[in-house]
Design a protein around this motif. Structure first.
Motif, mmCIF file in Angstrom:
data_model
loop_
_atom_site.group_PDB
_atom_site.id
_atom_site.type_symbol
_atom_site.label_atom_id
_atom_site.label_comp_id
_atom_site.label_asym_id
_atom_site.label_seq_id
_atom_site.Cartn_x
_atom_site.Cartn_y
_atom_site.Cartn_z
ATOM 1 N N ASN A 116 0.829 -1.227 0.000
ATOM 2 C CA ASN A 116 0.000 0.000 0.000
ATOM 3 C C ASN A 116 0.851 1.261 0.000
ATOM 4 N N ARG A 117 1.998 1.170 -0.642
ATOM 5 C CA ARG A 117 2.891 2.318 -0.805
ATOM 6 C C ARG A 117 3.689 2.136 -2.095
ATOM 7 N N GLY A 118 4.432 3.154 -2.492
ATOM 8 C CA GLY A 118 5.286 3.069 -3.667
ATOM 9 C C GLY A 118 4.591 3.532 -4.928
ATOM 10 N N ASN A 119 5.403 3.952 -5.898
ATOM 11 C CA ASN A 119 4.851 4.484 -7.137
ATOM 12 C C ASN A 119 5.671 3.992 -8.331
ATOM 13 N N PRO A 120 5.273 2.862 -8.941
ATOM 14 C CA PRO A 120 5.988 2.396 -10.128
ATOM 15 C C PRO A 120 5.690 3.279 -11.331
ATOM 16 N N ILE A 121 6.741 3.675 -12.055
ATOM 17 C CA ILE A 121 6.576 4.489 -13.259
ATOM 18 C C ILE A 121 6.799 3.573 -14.467
ATOM 19 N N PHE A 122 5.713 3.038 -14.996
ATOM 20 C CA PHE A 122 5.799 2.066 -16.078
ATOM 21 C C PHE A 122 6.200 2.741 -17.392
ATOM 22 N N GLY A 123 7.071 2.066 -18.140
ATOM 23 C CA GLY A 123 7.522 2.570 -19.433
ATOM 24 C C GLY A 123 8.737 3.467 -19.362
ATOM 25 N N LYS A 124 9.221 3.730 -18.150
ATOM 26 C CA LYS A 124 10.379 4.612 -17.978
ATOM 27 C C LYS A 124 11.664 3.929 -18.481
ATOM 28 N N ILE A 125 11.726 2.618 -18.340
ATOM 29 C CA ILE A 125 12.883 1.844 -18.795
ATOM 30 C C ILE A 125 12.514 1.108 -20.073
ATOM 31 N N LYS A 126 13.368 1.193 -21.064
ATOM 32 C CA LYS A 126 13.120 0.480 -22.312
ATOM 33 C C LYS A 126 13.507 -0.988 -22.159
ATOM 34 N N MET A 127 12.705 -1.855 -22.749
ATOM 35 C CA MET A 127 13.035 -3.269 -22.721
ATOM 36 C C MET A 127 14.231 -3.535 -23.631
ATOM 37 N N ARG A 128 15.052 -4.502 -23.235
ATOM 38 C CA ARG A 128 16.204 -4.878 -24.053
ATOM 39 C C ARG A 128 15.725 -5.418 -25.404
ATOM 40 N N THR A 129 16.499 -5.190 -26.432
ATOM 41 C CA THR A 129 16.089 -5.608 -27.780
ATOM 42 C C THR A 129 15.923 -7.116 -27.886
ATOM 43 N N GLU A 130 16.733 -7.879 -27.112
ATOM 44 C CA GLU A 130 16.661 -9.337 -27.196
ATOM 45 C C GLU A 130 15.634 -9.942 -26.226
ATOM 46 N N GLU A 131 14.990 -9.070 -25.440
ATOM 47 C CA GLU A 131 14.068 -9.572 -24.416
ATOM 48 C C GLU A 131 12.792 -10.136 -25.043
ATOM 49 N N MET A 132 12.416 -11.320 -24.575
ATOM 50 C CA MET A 132 11.243 -11.998 -25.128
ATOM 51 C C MET A 132 9.982 -11.617 -24.366
ATOM 52 N N LYS A 133 8.856 -11.599 -25.071
ATOM 53 C CA LYS A 133 7.576 -11.244 -24.453
ATOM 54 C C LYS A 133 7.122 -12.341 -23.482
ATOM 55 N N PHE A 134 7.278 -13.603 -23.901
ATOM 56 C CA PHE A 134 6.868 -14.743 -23.068
ATOM 57 C C PHE A 134 8.071 -15.636 -22.785
ATOM 58 N N THR A 135 8.319 -15.917 -21.518
ATOM 59 C CA THR A 135 9.353 -16.884 -21.131
ATOM 60 C C THR A 135 8.832 -17.715 -19.958
ATOM 61 N N TYR A 136 8.518 -18.967 -20.229
ATOM 62 C CA TYR A 136 8.071 -19.871 -19.166
ATOM 63 C C TYR A 136 8.285 -21.315 -19.614
ATOM 64 N N PRO A 137 8.388 -22.248 -18.652
ATOM 65 C CA PRO A 137 8.763 -23.616 -18.984
ATOM 66 C C PRO A 137 7.589 -24.585 -19.045
ATOM 67 N N ASN A 138 7.833 -25.667 -19.732
ATOM 68 C CA ASN A 138 7.033 -26.884 -19.565
ATOM 69 C C ASN A 138 7.736 -27.680 -18.464
#
Length: 292
Positions: free
Chosen positions: A241-263
């Protein structure tokens, strides 16, 4: 007879949590390999420390270990030389300095980044083509172990979080910022990642150590269901119930994948293990730890 276990990286996030877990079981004699000056768990029966730099020492460790769990590593992946030394050369040197005659199993902690940009859910039979230098170093260690050892497991964890994690990873960064009621920069949070609470990971290791016949191979370790990063950040903020995230302030890395999860069907089937702690409960436990 108690099982003699060597845990490298014993002062780190995974090492500390695993030791605390295994100390509750009286069937293990635990040896933690750490560098001089590292923080250690004090005054515990069935726990001894060996002081050495795994990447440099040439001094032999003349103890008949039955199990070795390699959790050692370098979390600053920007330093290529340190990353290579910690995750590849360190493994090569470790196999030179320990007595392997009575080893029943070597457990190597690999990385999901060994797969590179492979589509999720990622399976163990995928051809590995890592993009990052860290992923390449981990894959080199995997291949070396597969060539040199007869009895081994390669565990590839995804996003593990929980108590004792250093405050330079997503979950502790967000928790600390919210506890201090700070504004903090984030990406847009549109990525989906797999989050596994550390106690579930440690429970798997314990099951492996208890199993009589382990099957060599690579095993994905995660919760098996992805969460949107933005939702995780918002959930932490809501709980504190505290803190203020500023979304979009940091650019995602070019190689970063949208989905990463395992079977995780392989590890669930062979070890009768499945993660129990949902992210809501895991975050609550983690927040309580850092709040104290």
């Amino acid at each position: 007879m108690k099982k003699k276990i060597l845990i490298t990286g014993a002062s780190g996030f995974l090492g500390k949590n695993l030791i605390l877990k295994l100390l509750k079981d009286k069937s293990f004699d635990i040896y933690g390999l750490i560098k001089k000056g590292s923080k250690r768990i004090k005054n515990k029966k069935n726990l001894k420390y060996i002081y050495a730099d795994m990447t440099k020492t040439k001094k032999k460790i003349n103890i008949d270990f039955e199990y070795i769990i390699n959790l050692a590593g370098n979390i600053d992946h920007k330093n290529k030389l340190q990353t290579l030394n910690a995750h590849y050369k360190g493994v090569k040197n470790l196999l030179k300095i320990v007595n392997l005659k009575k080893i029943k199993l070597f457990i190597q902690i690999g990385s999901c980044l060994e797969y590179g940009s492979k589509k999720s859910p990622q399976k163990e039979n995928l051809a590995c083509k890592p993009i990052s230098f860290y992923g390449k170093a981990k894959l080199s260690a995997t291949r070396f172990i597969q060539q040199k050892l007869k009895k081994y497991l390669i565990l590839r964890p995804y996003q593990i979080y929980g108590p004792h994690q250093k405050k330079d990873r997503l979950v502790p960064i967000v928790i600390e910022s919210c506890l201090k009621n700070k504004s903090f920069a984030c990406t847009d949070g549109s990525q989906f990642r797999d989050f596994l609470y550390v106690d579930d990971f440690c429970e798997l290791i314990k099951k492996i150590l208890k199993k009589k016949n382990n099957i060599n191979g690579v095993y994905n370790v995660g919760f098996g269901k992805p969460n949107k990063v933005k939702d995780v950040i918002k959930l932490i903020q809501k709980k504190i119930n505290r803190g203020n995230p500023i979304f979009g302030k940091i650019k995602m890395r070019t190689e970063e994948m949208k989905f990463t999860y395992p079977n995780i069907n392989k590890v669930k089937t062979i070890y009768k293990w499945r993660p129990k702690i949902k992210i809501n409960d895991g975050l609550k436990k983690t927040i309580n730890f850092y709040a104290k």
